[in-house]
Scaffold this motif. Structure first.
Motif, mmCIF file in Angstrom:
data_model
loop_
_atom_site.group_PDB
_atom_site.id
_atom_site.type_symbol
_atom_site.label_atom_id
_atom_site.label_comp_id
_atom_site.label_asym_id
_atom_site.label_seq_id
_atom_site.Cartn_x
_atom_site.Cartn_y
_atom_site.Cartn_z
ATOM 1 N N LEU A 1 55.767 51.199 57.256
ATOM 2 C CA LEU A 1 56.876 50.845 58.147
ATOM 3 C C LEU A 1 57.434 52.086 58.836
ATOM 4 O O LEU A 1 57.773 52.052 60.026
ATOM 5 C CB LEU A 1 57.968 50.130 57.363
ATOM 6 C CG LEU A 1 57.599 48.744 56.814
ATOM 7 C CD1 LEU A 1 58.691 48.230 55.881
ATOM 8 C CD2 LEU A 1 57.359 47.762 57.959
ATOM 9 N N ALA A 2 57.514 53.182 58.093
ATOM 10 C CA ALA A 2 58.009 54.425 58.684
ATOM 11 C C ALA A 2 57.065 54.924 59.769
ATOM 12 O O ALA A 2 57.506 55.391 60.827
ATOM 13 C CB ALA A 2 58.184 55.485 57.594
ATOM 14 N N MET A 3 55.751 54.826 59.523
ATOM 15 C CA MET A 3 54.778 55.289 60.512
ATOM 16 C C MET A 3 54.769 54.405 61.746
ATOM 17 O O MET A 3 54.595 54.891 62.864
ATOM 18 C CB MET A 3 53.388 55.360 59.877
ATOM 19 C CG MET A 3 53.255 56.460 58.832
ATOM 20 S SD MET A 3 51.586 56.599 58.147
ATOM 21 C CE MET A 3 50.701 57.258 59.572
ATOM 22 N N VAL A 4 54.969 53.100 61.564
ATOM 23 C CA VAL A 4 55.050 52.214 62.722
ATOM 24 C C VAL A 4 56.236 52.611 63.600
ATOM 25 O O VAL A 4 56.149 52.621 64.824
ATOM 26 C CB VAL A 4 55.175 50.742 62.282
ATOM 27 C CG1 VAL A 4 55.551 49.849 63.455
ATOM 28 C CG2 VAL A 4 53.862 50.261 61.669
ATOM 29 N N ALA A 5 57.347 52.965 62.964
ATOM 30 C CA ALA A 5 58.551 53.328 63.706
ATOM 31 C C ALA A 5 58.405 54.649 64.445
ATOM 32 O O ALA A 5 58.977 54.824 65.530
ATOM 33 C CB ALA A 5 59.742 53.394 62.757
ATOM 34 N N THR A 6 57.624 55.572 63.883
ATOM 35 C CA THR A 6 57.543 56.910 64.477
ATOM 36 C C THR A 6 56.283 57.144 65.298
ATOM 37 O O THR A 6 56.314 57.900 66.279
ATOM 38 C CB THR A 6 57.622 57.982 63.377
ATOM 39 O OG1 THR A 6 56.553 57.789 62.441
ATOM 40 C CG2 THR A 6 58.950 57.904 62.655
ATOM 41 N N PRO B 1 50.038 43.845 66.786
ATOM 42 C CA PRO B 1 48.882 43.152 66.202
ATOM 43 C C PRO B 1 48.622 43.579 64.759
ATOM 44 O O PRO B 1 48.712 44.759 64.425
ATOM 45 C CB PRO B 1 47.727 43.569 67.116
ATOM 46 C CG PRO B 1 48.373 43.883 68.421
ATOM 47 C CD PRO B 1 49.701 44.499 68.065
ATOM 48 N N ILE B 2 48.300 42.582 63.915
ATOM 49 C CA ILE B 2 48.090 42.824 62.487
ATOM 50 C C ILE B 2 46.795 42.163 62.045
ATOM 51 O O ILE B 2 46.569 40.981 62.308
ATOM 52 C CB ILE B 2 49.255 42.269 61.642
ATOM 53 C CG1 ILE B 2 50.558 42.985 61.989
ATOM 54 C CG2 ILE B 2 48.954 42.400 60.152
ATOM 55 C CD1 ILE B 2 51.781 42.346 61.357
ATOM 56 N N LEU C 1 52.843 33.863 58.949
ATOM 57 C CA LEU C 1 53.822 34.883 59.292
ATOM 58 C C LEU C 1 53.550 35.516 60.648
ATOM 59 O O LEU C 1 54.405 36.207 61.190
ATOM 60 C CB LEU C 1 53.829 35.983 58.221
ATOM 61 C CG LEU C 1 54.409 35.601 56.861
ATOM 62 C CD1 LEU C 1 54.197 36.736 55.864
ATOM 63 C CD2 LEU C 1 55.888 35.282 56.990
ATOM 64 N N GLY C 2 52.353 35.273 61.185
ATOM 65 C CA GLY C 2 52.045 35.797 62.504
ATOM 66 C C GLY C 2 50.945 36.827 62.550
ATOM 67 O O GLY C 2 50.731 37.461 63.580
ATOM 68 N N ARG D 1 56.228 40.489 57.367
ATOM 69 C CA ARG D 1 57.512 39.857 57.704
ATOM 70 C C ARG D 1 58.414 40.820 58.465
ATOM 71 O O ARG D 1 59.038 40.468 59.475
ATOM 72 C CB ARG D 1 58.225 39.386 56.436
ATOM 73 C CG ARG D 1 57.637 38.155 55.781
ATOM 74 C CD ARG D 1 58.546 37.654 54.664
ATOM 75 N NE ARG D 1 57.936 36.534 53.956
ATOM 76 C CZ ARG D 1 57.221 36.643 52.853
ATOM 77 N NH1 ARG D 1 57.022 37.844 52.312
ATOM 78 N NH2 ARG D 1 56.703 35.580 52.279
ATOM 79 N N ARG D 2 58.509 42.043 57.960
ATOM 80 C CA ARG D 2 59.402 43.028 58.583
ATOM 81 C C ARG D 2 58.898 43.446 59.962
ATOM 82 O O ARG D 2 59.702 43.626 60.898
ATOM 83 C CB ARG D 2 59.554 44.241 57.672
ATOM 84 C CG ARG D 2 60.199 43.908 56.333
ATOM 85 C CD ARG D 2 60.533 45.152 55.543
ATOM 86 N NE ARG D 2 60.976 44.825 54.191
ATOM 87 C CZ ARG D 2 61.448 45.712 53.329
ATOM 88 N NH1 ARG D 2 61.551 46.992 53.667
ATOM 89 N NH2 ARG D 2 61.823 45.338 52.103
ATOM 90 N N LEU D 3 57.595 43.594 60.093
ATOM 91 C CA LEU D 3 57.047 43.947 61.405
ATOM 92 C C LEU D 3 57.270 42.818 62.406
ATOM 93 O O LEU D 3 57.620 43.058 63.566
ATOM 94 C CB LEU D 3 55.556 44.260 61.291
ATOM 95 C CG LEU D 3 55.190 45.541 60.538
ATOM 96 C CD1 LEU D 3 53.670 45.680 60.433
ATOM 97 C CD2 LEU D 3 55.786 46.759 61.233
#
Length: 242
Positions: free
Chosen positions: A42-47, A78-79, A97-98, A69-71
């Protein structure tokens, strides 16, 4: 000027899998990055703003489903899920969840690379190389295809990418009844291993979101056949649930 390589974040607590996928992705021209657990991901996605996340479901502390869920709460990155053979329920939950796709362990790195390429091709936006497509209108339903936006009487439906694709496929052919296999083919191509229950789950979520926006007649069920777009007049449910 050469196009910048797409950034792929690999999230798995197994260093061997991360190394294997990073090598295959780099060889295919992508720019891989790695995270060993969910919080770091999550931190890497944000930065670092990756273009796609390869996400293992079974991880300690923060599992892949919660990361998804958080993303999804913050956008439509895309996941691609990685799951074990006995995790069918988790895979279904992940798609609900998508998540855009999943690959079952053990897997071929070439298959993962191919799935990533397919997801990125499907998810290109109009500011990239994908050509713009027209909007679709059907009753009170309005689908802005280039913007991936769905509204009912001006109210945003809040669809995931997969839900949007399902609804767009139905709306593009009013009157046609789509079997579940045909819907799967529209989303992923022939031969993709998605169960009928997954498609039914997508339909159920689309109906719920449409009904919340006053469009309870968005999708009709033809028993034993499949689904088709409803009149979308806002008249309320016209058929039994999926």
């Amino acid at each position: 000027m050469a196009a910048m390589a797409k950034r792929i974040l690999i999230v798995d607590d197994d260093p061997h899998i991360r190394e294997l996928l990073a090598f295959a992705l780099a060889k295919a021209g992508y720019a891989p990055a790695e995270a060993a657990e969910g919080e770091a991901a999550l931190a890497m996605v944000a930065t670092a703003a990756p273009d796609l996340v390869v996400l293992d479901i079974n991880m300690p502390r923060l599992d892949g489903l919660e990361v998804c869920r958080r993303l999804r709460a913050g956008g439509d990155l895309p996941i691609l899920f990685l799951s074990s053979r006995d995790d069918e329920i988790d895979r279904i939950i992940g798609i609900e969840l998508g998540a855009d796709d999943y690959v079952v362990k053990p897997f071929s790195p070439r298959e993962v690379v191919a799935r990533i390429g397919a997801i990125l091709k499907r998810s290109r936006r109009p500011d990239g190389a994908a050509p713009a497509a027209p909007a679709l209108r059907h009753g009170l339903l309005h689908l802005d295809l280039p913007a991936w936006a769905a509204t009912a009487g001006g109210r945003d439906l809040g669809l995931t990418r997969t839900e949007f694709q399902v609804l767009a496929a139905l709306a593009a052919a009013p009157g046609k009844v789509f079997s579940r296999d045909e819907i799967i083919d529209r989303l992923h191509g022939p031969g993709f291993a998605v169960t009928d229950r997954t498609i039914d789950s997508h339909i159920r979520h689309i109906r719920r979101k449409c009904a919340a926006a006053g469009l309870g007649d968005a999708i009709e069920t033809r028993a034993g056949i499949g689904y088709r777009i409803g009149p979308c007049r806002g008249d309320g449910p016209t058929c039994s649930p999926a």
